[in-house]
Design an enzyme around this catalytic site. Structure first.
Site, PDB file in Angstrom:
ATOM      1  N   LYS A 179      -5.672   2.445  -3.422  1.00 19.56           N
ATOM      2  CA  LYS A 179      -5.568   3.232  -2.202  1.00 19.56           C
ATOM      3  C   LYS A 179      -5.849   4.687  -2.577  1.00 19.56           C
ATOM      4  O   LYS A 179      -5.489   5.056  -3.691  1.00 19.56           O
ATOM      5  CB  LYS A 179      -4.147   3.044  -1.695  1.00 19.56           C
ATOM      6  CG  LYS A 179      -3.744   3.866  -0.525  1.00 19.56           C
ATOM      7  CD  LYS A 179      -2.341   3.498  -0.098  1.00 19.56           C
ATOM      8  CE  LYS A 179      -1.822   4.482   0.903  1.00 19.56           C
ATOM      9  NZ  LYS A 179      -1.251   5.688   0.320  1.00 19.56           N
ATOM     10  N   HIS A 209      -0.003  -1.705  -2.038  1.00 14.62           N
ATOM     11  CA  HIS A 209       1.124  -2.161  -2.870  1.00 14.62           C
ATOM     12  C   HIS A 209       2.314  -2.646  -2.042  1.00 14.62           C
ATOM     13  O   HIS A 209       3.198  -3.317  -2.566  1.00 14.62           O
ATOM     14  CB  HIS A 209       1.539  -1.086  -3.881  1.00 14.62           C
ATOM     15  CG  HIS A 209       2.398  -0.005  -3.309  1.00 14.62           C
ATOM     16  ND1 HIS A 209       1.900   1.113  -2.716  1.00 14.62           N
ATOM     17  CD2 HIS A 209       3.753   0.110  -3.224  1.00 14.62           C
ATOM     18  CE1 HIS A 209       2.889   1.875  -2.297  1.00 14.62           C
ATOM     19  NE2 HIS A 209       4.029   1.285  -2.585  1.00 14.62           N
ATOM     20  N   LYS A 213       5.551  -6.270  -2.426  1.00 13.64           N
ATOM     21  CA  LYS A 213       7.012  -6.305  -2.277  1.00 13.64           C
ATOM     22  C   LYS A 213       7.428  -7.700  -1.824  1.00 13.64           C
ATOM     23  O   LYS A 213       6.910  -8.212  -0.835  1.00 13.64           O
ATOM     24  CB  LYS A 213       7.480  -5.251  -1.263  1.00 13.64           C
ATOM     25  CG  LYS A 213       7.186  -3.815  -1.699  1.00 13.64           C
ATOM     26  CD  LYS A 213       7.710  -2.832  -0.664  1.00 13.64           C
ATOM     27  CE  LYS A 213       7.159  -1.423  -0.875  1.00 13.64           C
ATOM     28  NZ  LYS A 213       7.561  -0.747  -2.089  1.00 13.64           N
ATOM     29  N   GLU A 247      11.534   7.920   3.833  1.00 13.76           N
ATOM     30  CA  GLU A 247      11.627   8.287   2.421  1.00 13.76           C
ATOM     31  C   GLU A 247      12.505   9.527   2.280  1.00 13.76           C
ATOM     32  O   GLU A 247      12.499  10.401   3.152  1.00 13.76           O
ATOM     33  CB  GLU A 247      10.246   8.609   1.864  1.00 13.76           C
ATOM     34  CG  GLU A 247       9.273   7.447   1.946  1.00 13.76           C
ATOM     35  CD  GLU A 247       7.975   7.764   1.205  1.00 13.76           C
ATOM     36  OE1 GLU A 247       7.886   7.442   0.020  1.00 13.76           O
ATOM     37  OE2 GLU A 247       7.081   8.349   1.820  1.00 13.76           O
ATOM     38  N   ASP A 266      -1.725   8.524   5.044  1.00 13.14           N
ATOM     39  CA  ASP A 266      -1.086   8.061   3.812  1.00 13.14           C
ATOM     40  C   ASP A 266      -0.329   6.740   4.013  1.00 13.14           C
ATOM     41  O   ASP A 266      -0.270   5.912   3.113  1.00 13.14           O
ATOM     42  CB  ASP A 266      -0.120   9.160   3.328  1.00 13.14           C
ATOM     43  CG  ASP A 266       0.443   8.891   1.943  1.00 13.14           C
ATOM     44  OD1 ASP A 266      -0.307   8.369   1.094  1.00 13.14           O
ATOM     45  OD2 ASP A 266       1.622   9.217   1.701  1.00 13.14           O
ATOM     46  N   HIS A 271       0.179   0.850   4.738  1.00 14.85           N
ATOM     47  CA  HIS A 271       1.488   0.230   4.525  1.00 14.85           C
ATOM     48  C   HIS A 271       2.170  -0.233   5.830  1.00 14.85           C
ATOM     49  O   HIS A 271       2.629  -1.369   5.938  1.00 14.85           O
ATOM     50  CB  HIS A 271       2.419   1.198   3.799  1.00 14.85           C
ATOM     51  CG  HIS A 271       1.862   1.692   2.498  1.00 14.85           C
ATOM     52  ND1 HIS A 271       1.024   0.939   1.714  1.00 14.85           N
ATOM     53  CD2 HIS A 271       2.027   2.861   1.836  1.00 14.85           C
ATOM     54  CE1 HIS A 271       0.700   1.630   0.627  1.00 14.85           C
ATOM     55  NE2 HIS A 271       1.287   2.791   0.681  1.00 14.85           N
ATOM     56  N   LYS A 367       8.699  11.894   5.195  1.00  9.48           N
ATOM     57  CA  LYS A 367       9.206  12.327   3.892  1.00  9.48           C
ATOM     58  C   LYS A 367      10.415  13.233   4.110  1.00  9.48           C
ATOM     59  O   LYS A 367      10.591  13.814   5.188  1.00  9.48           O
ATOM     60  CB  LYS A 367       8.123  13.093   3.136  1.00  9.48           C
ATOM     61  CG  LYS A 367       6.890  12.250   2.846  1.00  9.48           C
ATOM     62  CD  LYS A 367       6.385  12.460   1.437  1.00  9.48           C
ATOM     63  CE  LYS A 367       5.243  11.537   1.099  1.00  9.48           C
ATOM     64  NZ  LYS A 367       5.666  10.314   0.433  1.00  9.48           N
TER      65      LYS A 367
END
Ligand code: BG6
Length: 528
Positions: A179, A209, A213, A247, A266, A271, A367
């Site tokens: 990515k 990714h 998980k 996050e 992002d 995701h 974030k």
């Protein structure tokens, strides 16, 4: 390539039963980078410990630094030590397993090379052939592009020119592309066109990714291996769905990358959309890679164009996260003092298909928020009130199925129960399943399954060209709208909070509210 004593190798690396792994060499471009040190090598180490790498396995690291193999291995070992010292279930728990580590480093080779120069690839080809000890044949090779995205196209072109991308009956060639895969629809299409000139689609493994998980993979099992959920999985029963990836970390040392990326690019078309796909896609006819990916693509294609009125962006100001003072985003390293990059995004999505028409899907990620928590909450429609009209119950608590992705992996179902006593008083209660109560935690950095699947040629958990493009297509209009009108209210949420107030209004408009961003047992969450 150097190999260690056969007995040690035999005890550590047994091939995974059912999937005889063929001998292979993994070539990592970006061998000195963060991703290699923090995730790829620890994942390989975990695969060795689990006995899931073939005995005849080798790793060639390529990067521009002038290092010897020993120096490279030493720098990797330092990182591994730091991980094991840090401890903790999610990364590595125990002291480093020297036998597994030595198995791995005895198969490693470092090669200095400039990714843009043809000589690097002729030298690499020679090295691979020499190491395989075969007549002009480098055998099976997995090329892992752990490099900045500007190198993806050029490296693949050079692999093609050097003849390294050509497969034969006895030798496969696969490429893992990291990515970000493009930064918008046009760049993703251009990159696909460029690399598909060299490789066939089945050689390309575009990684996300989140699909590594365990809990994300388990969503399909939950939906399709159980008879009780799927009949309810429609607009007739589901009121709305909330997907959260909160996050606590800020932008850290990634200011330069993040400034031109922002939270939408992002996290969302990759995701968050993977979580969306797992929860909302139609049942595939099998777990075959193309069957699953076709359903995901269809789902992304069904996402209604996102109106800016259904999207909220935010940027964190100074605050306190988990008891620590945090500076505002605009004072982070490599960030412009007047930056208009968003560090938070919330969206309301509609899916135009038979199953989901009219059901809002609310997505949010940010974030420097109050807690680290990734989860999906499926809120079911209210039961008819009639029966409780004359009781002191104003509103029955909603039935919510919460899939906790990280860090407290599990699932809970909240429903109504009668409080003990003469009167009918109703309260919300939960049935809770925590992974840790049933299964031994596996040492995992999240890349193990992905690397293993690529070695066995299973692309189910990787993105196909059309899937990536459909995802970009769904957010393209919003990217353009936001680029045209930079936000004028940044920073608009304090670090350590749950995000901007406008995100609450986005749901309040529909008579909904976000679930609290808090980890842990559902009881703790309800009172958060
Ligand atoms: C990465 C993003 O792809 O995913 C990061 O670039 C983000 O900004 C990370 O922090 C989140 O992944 P995880 O596994 O830590 O939830």
């Amino acid at each position: 390539m150097t190999t260690i004593a056969a007995d040690a190798a035999a005890t550590v690396a047994k091939s995974f039963p059912g999937h005889p792994l063929s001998p292979a060499t993994m070539t990592i471009f970006g061998a000195g980078g963060d991703l290699t040190k923090r995730l790829i090598v620890p994942a390989l180490y975990n695969l060795v410990r689990a006995g899931k790498l073939p005995d005849d396995f080798a790793i060639v690291g390529v990067d521009h630094n002038d290092l010897t193999t020993e120096e490279w291995c030493r720098s990797l070992a330092e990182m591994m030590q730091a991980f094991t010292r840090a401890g903790g279930g999610e990364r590595h728990g125990d002291a480093i397993d020297q036998q597994a580590w030595s198995w791995l480093i005895h198969r490693m080779h470092y090669m200095r090379g400039d990714f843009m120069q043809p000589e690097t690839f002729s030298q690499l080809k020679k090295l691979l052939i020499d190491q395989r000890g075969r007549q002009n044949d480098a055998g099976n090779v997995l090329f892992y592009l752990a490099v900045a995205d500007r190198f993806f196209g050029p490296i693949i072109e050079q692999l093609g020119r050097a003849g390294l991308a050509r497969q034969s009956e006895n030798a496969w060639r696969r490429v893992i592309v990291e990515k970000p895969f493009g930064h918008d629809l046009a760049s993703a299409e251009a990159l696909n066109a460029q690399i598909l000139k060299v490789l066939s689609e089945d050689q390309i493994y575009r990684i996300d990714h989140f699909l590594g998980k365990e809990t994300v993979q388990n969503i399909l099992v939950l939906r399709f291996a159980n008879g009780i959920f799927e009949p309810l999985w429609t607009r007739d029963h589901v009121d709305h769905v909330q997907i959260t990836a909160a996050e606590t970390v800020g932008v850290e040392h990634r200011g330069r990358f993040y400034e031109k990326t922002g939270a939408l690019r992002d996290m969302v078309p990759n995701h968050l959309f993977q979580l969306l796909a797992m929860i909302a896609m139609e049942p595939p006819i099998s777990f075959d890679a193309d069957a699953v990916r076709a359903k995901k693509t269809e789902l992304f294609q069904a996402i209604h164009p996102i109106s800016p009125a259904d999207a909220v962006r935010g940027q964190y100001g100074a605050g306190v996260v988990l008891g620590k003072k945090v500076r505002d985003y605009r004072h982070e390293p490599d960030v412009a003092p007047d930056s208009s990059t968003e560090t938070y995004v919330a969206l309301k999505l509609g899916i135009d298909n038979w199953r989901w028409a009219g059901v809002p899907f609310y997505l949010r990620t940010g974030k420097s928020l109050c807690a680290r928590n990734t989860e999906i909450a499926v809120q079911f429609r209210q039961a008819p009130y009639a029966l409780f009209r004359d009781t002191p119950v104003d509103r029955l608590p909603a039935n919510i199925l919460t899939l906790r992705i990280q860090p407290d992996e599990g699932l809970s179902l909240s429903f109504s129960a009668k409080r003990p006593g003469a009167e009918i008083k109703i309260d919300g209660v939960d049935m809770d399943f925590a992974y840790r109560d049933y299964f031994e935690p596996l040492a995992s950095v999240g890349y193990e399954t992905l690397i293993y699947d690529c070695l066995i040629g299973d692309a189910t958990l990787f993105q196909r060209a059309d899937t990536v493009e459909a995802a970009w297509c769904a957010v393209q209009g919003l990217l353009e709208a936001w680029a045209r009108t930079p936000a004028d209210d940044f920073p608009n949420y304090a670090a350590g909070s749950a995000g901007p107030a406008a995100a609450d209004r986005l749901l309040a408009r529909d008579g909904h509210a976000w679930l609290p961003i808090a980890t842990g047992h559902p009881h703790a969450r309800r009172t958060a």
